[in-house]
Write an enzyme that holds these catalytic residues in place. Structure first.
Site: not given
Ligand code: S3P
Length: 437
Positions: A27-28, A99, A127, A172, A174, A320, A351, A392
């Site tokens: 996914k990422s 997110g 969120r 993070s 993200q 995750d 979670r 999940r």
């Molecule tokens: C992700 C980073 C993670 C993860 C999310 C995907 C990404 O979140 O939990 O499912 O693709 O960069 P955080 O970076 O906010 O922890």
């Protein structure tokens, strides 16, 4: 069979996991391939793109901003428009449950000439977004959100961003990736200091798209980009989806399963360390590098587990995988302690609470703390749980159903298709007795 609205899963105990299974694409990495492909020059071909609701929401948003994307279900062709070629969309971009889409795109869209508005589903609308908004504002972005720091996010276009030096206050990926995407457009250099490692897919993929970052210890420096060049990317199977099968094959006696072609990036794979500390029998075979990402086949044989104190330095690298890991802990001998994992409270659901609720309903003794959980290993009775709309949580309790005394009924499973389309079919193929009810 595909996921239906209002779907519930029923899992009957028993079955053995065996054979070779390939879970869907990461996914990422799929999000990043789509985003960078869209703003690159020329075509990007993506093999193994995750055809899940989250990554399709990213794709749709870029289509709404004028990017031509041809997706035949296997190969995705993204006709890049260049760094400055996106068009504003009239109306809000709806990123569903994702997110990653919102946080990364807030960085990218802060630097565009047009205004943008971002919204999502009920979970996403609650969120926390200030973690990205605050540092982007210090780069000269103009962004509004609610007083609670949540969506809708409204971005004013036409702002020239400038680089900043920023130490991540939370681990993070993200947030890091959001700032790197903004950094592509910012005057000067954007430097991020990351004291706890998080997934580095953005850094790796920017290199693949020919934009070189500089990494020195915990500092990552990104200069303003002239252009990105479209490329061809093969996406590995998602380690976070593989996690459910890793736990299932460990817990179900007699299992012997190979998960093919899984991304095992060292900034993602701490679950393997945690599971091995508990006594799991997991080996990596056929290790290789594919499109800049480490990939392997993961071979799991069932084994007895013992409870452990999960090392805190594993948390950000297994973030995750905790719903799956906690199910393993619930079946391990003795006590397992998770600490330093407060971020789990702001995922697709809280979670820690969702897992605790599920454990309480199915006969496992556990206690929640601010930043983790203490679990006494035991035996799942089975019963009925609520996934809280969290993909999940639903899949973790599906795994628990295989080794429960009675059937497990899981409510509110629609969102499994955000990350794992075809979960039920694949789980059946691997040996799980699961169905929709
Ligand atoms: C992700 C980073 C993670 C993860 C999310 C995907 C990404 O979140 O939990 O499912 O693709 O960069 P955080 O970076 O906010 O922890």
């Amino acid at each position: 069979m595909s996921s239906k609205r209002g779907s519930r899963f029923r899992i009957k105990p028993g079955g053995v996991l065996s054979g070779r299974v390939t879970v869907p694409g990461d996914k990422s990495i799929s999000h990043r391939a789509m985003m960078l492909g869209a703003i690159a020059e020329g075509e990007t071909k993506i093999h193994g793109f995750l055809q899940g609701e989250d990554t399709l929401a990213t794709a749709k948003a870029f289509q709404q901003m004028g990017v031509e994307i041809v997706n035949d279900g296997k190969l995705v062709r993204v006709k890049g428009v260049g760094l400055h070629g996106l068009n504003g969309h009239t109306g809000a971009l709806d990123l569903g449950n994702s997110g990653t889409s919102v946080r990364l795109m807030t960085g990218l869209l802060s630097a565009q000439s047009f205004n943008s508005e971002l919204i999502g589903d009920k979970s996403l609308m609650t969120r926390p977004m200030l973690r990205v908004i605050k540092p982007l504002r210090s780069m000269n972005a103009e962004i509004d959100c609610t007083d609670k720091g949540t969506l809708p996010i409204k971005i004013t276009g036409g702002r020239q961003l400038h680089g900043i030096e920023y130490e991540l206050p939370i681990a993070s990926a993200q947030l890091k990736s959001c700032l790197l995407l903004a950094g592509l457009y910012a005057e000067g250099t954007t430097t991020i200091i990351e004291n706890e490692p998080t997934r580095d897919h953005t850094e790796r993929m920017l290199n693949t798209f020919t934009h070189q970052l500089r990494r020195e210890g915990s500092r990552i420096a990104c200069d303003k980009a002239d252009k990105l060049i479209g490329t061809e990317i093969i996406i590995p199977a998602d380690f976070s989806s593989a996690a459910f099968f890793i736990v299932a094959a460990t817990l179900v006696p007699g299992s012997d399963l190979i998960l093919e072609n899984v991304g095992v990036n060292p900034t993602r794979n701490a679950m393997l360390k945690v599971m091995k500390m508990m006594g799991a029998d997991i080996t990596l075979e056929n290790e290789r590098v594919q499109s800049g990402e480490p990939v392997a086949d993961i071979h799991i044989k069932s084994s007895e587990l013992s409870g452990i104190a999960i090392p805190e330095d594993c948390v950000s690298i297994a973030i995750d995988e905790f719903p799956a890991i906690l199910v393993a802990a619930a079946c391990a001998k003795g006590e397992t302690r998770l600490t330093g994992a407060a971020e789990l409270r702001v995922k697709e659901s809280d979670r820690i609470q969702s897992m605790l609720d599920g454990f309480m309903a199915t006969g496992i003794e556990a206690e929640a703390t601010e930043d983790g959980m203490v679990i006494q290993g035991g035996q799942f009775d089975g019963g009925e749980i609520n996934s809280h709309g969290d993909h999940r949580i639903a899949m973790a309790f599906a795994v628990a159903g295989m080794i429960s005394a009675e059937s497990m009924l899981i409510n509110d499973c629609d969102n499994v298709s955000t990350s794992f389309p075809g979960f039920v079919d694949l789980a059946r193929q691997a040996g799980m007795d699961i169905d929709y009810v």
